[in-house]
Enzyme design. Structure first.
Site, PDB file in Angstrom:
ATOM      1  N   LYS A 157      29.004 -20.075 -37.370  1.00  0.00           N
ATOM      2  CA  LYS A 157      29.255 -18.910 -36.573  1.00  0.00           C
ATOM      3  C   LYS A 157      29.826 -18.970 -35.126  1.00  0.00           C
ATOM      4  CE  LYS A 157      26.261 -15.611 -39.262  1.00  0.00           C
ATOM      5  NZ  LYS A 157      25.404 -14.463 -39.101  1.00  0.00           N
TER       6      LYS A 157
ATOM      7  N   CYS B 123       7.966  -8.577  -9.428  1.00  0.00           N
ATOM      8  CA  CYS B 123       9.018  -9.326  -9.514  1.00  0.00           C
ATOM      9  C   CYS B 123      10.224  -8.389  -9.120  1.00  0.00           C
ATOM     10  CB  CYS B 123       9.090  -9.813 -11.150  1.00  0.00           C
ATOM     11  SG  CYS B 123      10.537 -10.413 -11.751  1.00  0.00           S
TER      12      CYS B 123
ATOM     13  N   HIS C  26      22.087  -6.801 -36.765  1.00  0.00           N
ATOM     14  CA  HIS C  26      23.358  -6.796 -37.425  1.00  0.00           C
ATOM     15  C   HIS C  26      23.516  -5.907 -38.342  1.00  0.00           C
ATOM     16  CE1 HIS C  26      24.010 -10.940 -36.040  1.00  0.00           C
ATOM     17  NE2 HIS C  26      22.757 -11.361 -36.217  1.00  0.00           N
TER      18      HIS C  26
ATOM     19  N   ILE D 277      14.262 -17.914 -43.869  1.00  0.00           N
ATOM     20  CA  ILE D 277      14.847 -16.718 -43.273  1.00  0.00           C
ATOM     21  C   ILE D 277      15.523 -17.204 -41.860  1.00  0.00           C
ATOM     22  CG2 ILE D 277      14.402 -14.379 -42.348  1.00  0.00           C
ATOM     23  CD1 ILE D 277      13.323 -14.819 -45.179  1.00  0.00           C
TER      24      ILE D 277
ATOM     25  N   GLU E  77      -1.878 -16.694 -36.940  1.00  0.00           N
ATOM     26  CA  GLU E  77      -0.553 -17.223 -36.248  1.00  0.00           C
ATOM     27  C   GLU E  77      -1.266 -18.774 -35.749  1.00  0.00           C
ATOM     28  OE1 GLU E  77       2.629 -16.821 -35.618  1.00  0.00           O
ATOM     29  OE2 GLU E  77       2.265 -18.663 -34.175  1.00  0.00           O
TER      30      GLU E  77
ATOM     31  N   SER F 183      18.405 -16.508 -38.599  1.00  0.00           N
ATOM     32  CA  SER F 183      18.554 -15.699 -37.630  1.00  0.00           C
ATOM     33  C   SER F 183      18.726 -14.302 -37.839  1.00  0.00           C
ATOM     34  CB  SER F 183      19.407 -16.196 -36.447  1.00  0.00           C
ATOM     35  OG  SER F 183      20.821 -15.818 -36.783  1.00  0.00           O
TER      36      SER F 183
ATOM     37  N   THR G  60      10.203 -19.247 -33.695  1.00  0.00           N
ATOM     38  CA  THR G  60      11.761 -19.113 -34.115  1.00  0.00           C
ATOM     39  C   THR G  60      12.048 -17.758 -33.487  1.00  0.00           C
ATOM     40  OG1 THR G  60      11.486 -18.363 -36.294  1.00  0.00           O
ATOM     41  CG2 THR G  60      12.157 -20.746 -35.690  1.00  0.00           C
TER      42      THR G  60
END
Lengths: 467, 419
Positions: free
Chosen positions: A257, A408, A57, A342, A39, A344, A48
């Site tokens: 979209k 937090c 989805h 590729i 990476e 989303s 991304t």
């Protein structure tokens, strides 16, 4: 550390530890293979994968017959099962496509037909009364809608982290902050030159996200070209969450979209994204125009939402490809595979891409021998609002008071969770990494109260790690 | 997994151990037979003054100047000596179905049921995101709250050149904090045409701090990765934009009450302050729930918050002793332009006057010698010329007498300014 890389040869090097690369590394590590996951950034899922609309989805609106359609549909089931196993938070909220004009209304039967072709038959066309019954806060003027009950929201950060953690526990060597600069393919090994030394591998898988076309070119291919498409999003205060309990989608048009309104897994409401084609692959800045566009859209879709406080604004870059479908191919001669372009949908399809790609790799000659000693899947900390979080769990607090110490306040993240993240298989390297693992500092005050404490805990953790 | 909670039943529960909550506790603890329990989510009681390490606290309530931390310690000591129980590290996360406070602490989960609850949760500054300032998302962008926490409580370094957004009183507090941390303020910006808090600080501001202030100026973009490199500012008069190099940006002021418990309880919210609607005795619309301090008027000084604590204590005592029931006859007080908000928002017949007999308001434009006008049903009921200016960036005080001539049942009282 890097010197060891120079001599050892791994069986497969996967470039890119986003959702897709992590899923591929995890799948490969399920066999008797030495795997490296490389990476360029200091953390997994920092490209991304970290900034998308975080929707699981069904694949109802994919282009029928494409690889994307097939893999999103398959990935939906794979990821859902994996989420149940590992504790990745997701909520089956369902989605509602809203038609705001006659043209959009007329498009609904076609969308329903397309969903059926994609193997998804549970949609229903509904009239305006039902639209407003389902989402009473919608602005006036909706003419009808299409329900997609299977669409869900999911934690994209935990998904990526779970897959990468699983890969590492299965023995994958994760190499963060390693940027692949050049590639030399030899007769039985490929040398990847990185900014921190060479990595030698028999096989290479390119899952480099926005950089995958560049790596592909290094292997001599010219089959797809990417450009970043910037999407800006507004995240509203948690007080807005009662306004929206399903994903509200526009009817897609030729221009893409469009802007959606969706609950987030952390209990906020999100509005976005914009879609702006860019050339700079690292420009994730937000813009005045983007805000104005989103405000204008939001004012129509849900005016009530726009009166509320904005907790966060961000921009993500998704990989837009000039190829009409995913590019998932193997070049047997070079012992090289690519999963590129590729978009989303990769969050949903990642595990299916891995499954599909392993099949292709086996056909191309990579020997896959199952392992019998696989560790159990990791149990991920729950950062989803719909499930019991540590601050509200009396048993956990009784066993360890650190879970009763809220650090937090806005996000109710406890000292115990931050400590656990610092001690986890893949500890964060910076504040953003800690945010993605715990939600700390992601809330409405953005660090007014907790920023200094959280920063200190991160730095203490790092000091211990380097001692 | 279990969500079981231990039940606590103090007589009064106060949420927030800042000046308002502590002062209320100090007044109430000796006066009620039961326990007065103060809950605070931070590890130490005292509230925001704890990290304002400069003098200027306590003038109106203690009649002496103290530093923030010193003032906070005194408030804590006074409340404890009076017999109040202060529980820190205790975060109220919401309401139970039957109106109890749900609390998370390292000692476990609690459900607190009290005869009276005082919400004294204070206010915070809107961060960059809430102000919708576009650009990169680099390190080095703070609110004053975070900056003071970093510098005064954690002794951390910040950058060397800061730009300060806003020019309220707190903005000068940020300048002092930055100076302590070895960071110069290269520019302070204000969208207003005139900055009255600047005049207050004109001597130290011009001679000591040497901070250039640019009015009618808006921040349009933050630039830099991974650390701030510059900020783009726009001159609102000409529309001209300019890039100012700096490595630190502090968003100051622009306050919002910490109103989460108010909203979660379903209490009416004032559209101006975004805090709960209260009457001059600081009752919310629900009997037994009160509010005090900067959750009502974001944001006034610590001593004014503390005086709210005194006011609310008297009202809570009346409620507990059932001595006096709030009258149904009331008048709603409404802020008209150029006032952004006014607090309190309701005046009931027979009630005490507001604390110090002052209505608190926030103004969007500078008016040098304001004439305050109260109208009801379109008719002027009272009018008064004030010797002090109405200035953006700090609370504008309006004499409570202005309400005396207003009649319940004849509509809202609108308060506005005339030049």
């Amino acid at each position: 550390m890097t010197s060891a890389h120079d001599t050892e040869i791994v069986d497969v090097a996967v470039i890119g530890a986003g959702v897709v690369g992590s899923a591929i590394a995890r799948a490969l590590a399920g066999y008797q293979l030495e795997v490296a996951l490389i990476e360029s950034r200091c953390d997994v899922g920092d490209g991304t994968s970290k900034a998308n609309t975080a929707i699981l989805h069904t694949g109802f609106d994919a282009k029928p017959g494409t690889l994307e359609s097939q893999l999103v549909s398959r990935g939906y089931h794979l990821l859902k099962a994996y989420a149940d196993e590992t504790g990745i938070p997701y909520e089956p909220t369902g989605a509602l496509l809203v038609a705001w004009d006659e043209e959009q209304l007329a498009a609904l039967p076609g969308l329903q037909e397309k969903a059926a072709q994609n193997g998804y038959a549970e949609t229903e066309i509904v009239g305006p009364d039902e639209v407003y019954r389902q989402v009473p806060t919608l602005g006036p003027g909706a003419l009808g809608g299409l329900t997609v009950p299977g669409e869900s929201i999911i934690c994209t950060w935990t998904t990526n982290l779970a897959l990468a953690t699983d890969a590492v526990r299965r023995g994958t060597r994760l190499m963060r902050s390693h940027r692949v600069e050049s590639v030399t393919v030899g007769s039985d090994e490929t040398v990847l030159r990185t900014n921190r030394g060479d990595v030698r591998a028999r096989w290479v898988v390119n899952a480099a996200g926005l950089g995958s076309d560049v790596i592909d070119a290094q292997f001599g291919h010219d089959r797809f070209h990417l450009h970043p498409r910037r999407g800006e999003l507004l995240v509203f205060d948690k007080q807005t969450r009662p306004m929206v309990d399903k994903i509200v989608l526009p009817v897609p048009s030729k221009l893409g979209k469009g802007v959606l309104v969706s609950p987030t897994i952390y209990g906020n409401v999100m509005l976005g994204p914009t879609a702006e084609d860019m050339t700079n692959r690292s420009d994730t800045s937000t813009t005045e125009d983007g805000y104005e566009f989103l405000r204008e859209k939001g004012e129509r879709i849900m005016p009530q939402l726009l009166r509320e406080e904005v907790t966060a604004t961000y921009a993500g870059l998704r990989a837009a490809s000039d190829a009409p479908d995913y590019t998932v191919e193997v070049d047997a001669a070079q012992r090289y595979a690519v999963a590129g372009g590729i978009r989303s949908t990769g969050l949903t399809s990642g595990m299916a891409i891995a499954e599909h790609l392993l099949g292709l790799l086996e056909k191309a000659g990579l020997e896959l021998h199952e392992r019998e000693d696989l560790p159990d899947a990791p149990q991920m900390p729950n950062i989803g609002e719909a499930y019991l979080r540590p601050y509200a769990d009396s048993d956990r607090i009784a066993a360890d008071p650190a879970y009763g110490t809220v650090v937090c306040f806005c996000e109710r993240v406890t000292k115990g969770e931050i400590r656990d993240a610092m001690n986890s298989t893949i500890p964060p390297c910076d504040l953003d990494g800690l945010r993605r693992r715990t939600r700390a500092m992601n809330g409405r005050c953005q660090g007014f109260y907790c920023g200094a404490n959280v920063t200190e805990m991160l730095q203490d953790g790092e000091r211990k790690a380097h001692r | 997994m279990s969500t079981a909670r231990t039940r606590l039943t103090p007589e009064v529960a106060i949420v927030g151990a800042g000046p308002a909550g502590l002062r209320a506790a100090q007044e109430l603890a000796p006066a009620v037979p039961g326990e007065v329990l103060v809950l605070d989510r931070e590890q130490q009681a005292g509230g925001i003054p704890r990290h304002c390490d400069h003098p200027g606290f306590g003038i109106r309530d203690l009649h002496r100047f103290h530093s923030g931390p010193d003032y906070a310690r005194r408030m804590v000591d006074s409340a404890e000596r009076a017999g109040a129980v202060i529980r820190t590290g205790a975060m109220v996360t919401g309401w139970s179905a039957d109106g109890g406070l749900e609390v998370t602490t390292p000692d476990g989960l609690f459900e607190v049921h009290a005869e009276a609850i005082v919400l004294a949760t204070g206010a915070r500054e809107r961060p960059r995101t809430a102000r919708m300032v576009p650009g990169d998302r680099p390190d080095g962008v703070y609110t004053t709250g975070q900056l003071q926490n970093l510098v005064h409580l954690h002794h951390r370094k910040v950058g060397t050149k800061a730009l300060i957004v806003g020019s309220e009183l707190v903005s000068w507090s940020a300048v002092l904090t930055l100076r302590d941390a070895g960071c110069d303020t290269v520019l302070m910006t204000s969208e207003h045409p005139k900055v009255e808090s600047y005049a207050l600080f004109s001597v130290p501001g011009k001679l000591g701090l040497r901070v250039p202030v640019r009015t009618r100026t808006k921040i349009t973009r933050i630039i830099g990765k991974p650390r701030v490199e510059a900020v783009e500012v726009e001159d609102l008069a000409t529309g001209r934009r300019e890039v100012v190099p700096c490595d630190t940006v502090v968003f100051t002021g622009d306050w919002i009450p910490d109103n989460e418990l108010v909203r979660a309880a379903g209490l009416a919210l004032d559209p101006g302050t975004l805090g709960p609607v209260v009457d001059t005795e600081l009752r919310t619309e629900r009997p037994g729930i009160f509010a005090a301090g900067n959750v009502l008027h974001p944001v006034d000084t610590a001593d004014i918050a503390a005086l709210d604590g005194k006011q609310v204590a008297a009202s809570v005592l009346d409620h507990l002793r059932e001595k006096r029931h709030p009258s149904e006859k009331s008048i709603r007080i409404v802020a008209d332009e150029p006032l952004r908000w006014i607090s309190p928002m309701v005046r009931r017949v027979g009630d005490r006057r507001p604390a110090r007999n002052r209505l608190l308001a926030w103004v969007d434009h500078y008016v040098a010698f304001p004439r305050v006008v109260a109208t009801q049903n379109g008719r002027v009921v009272a009018e008064k010329r004030l010797p002090w200016p109405a200035a953006p960036g700090r609370v504008f005080r309006i004499p409570g007498d202005l309400l005396d001539a207003a009649r319940p049942g004849e509509g809202d009282v609108h308060i506005s300014l005339r030049r």
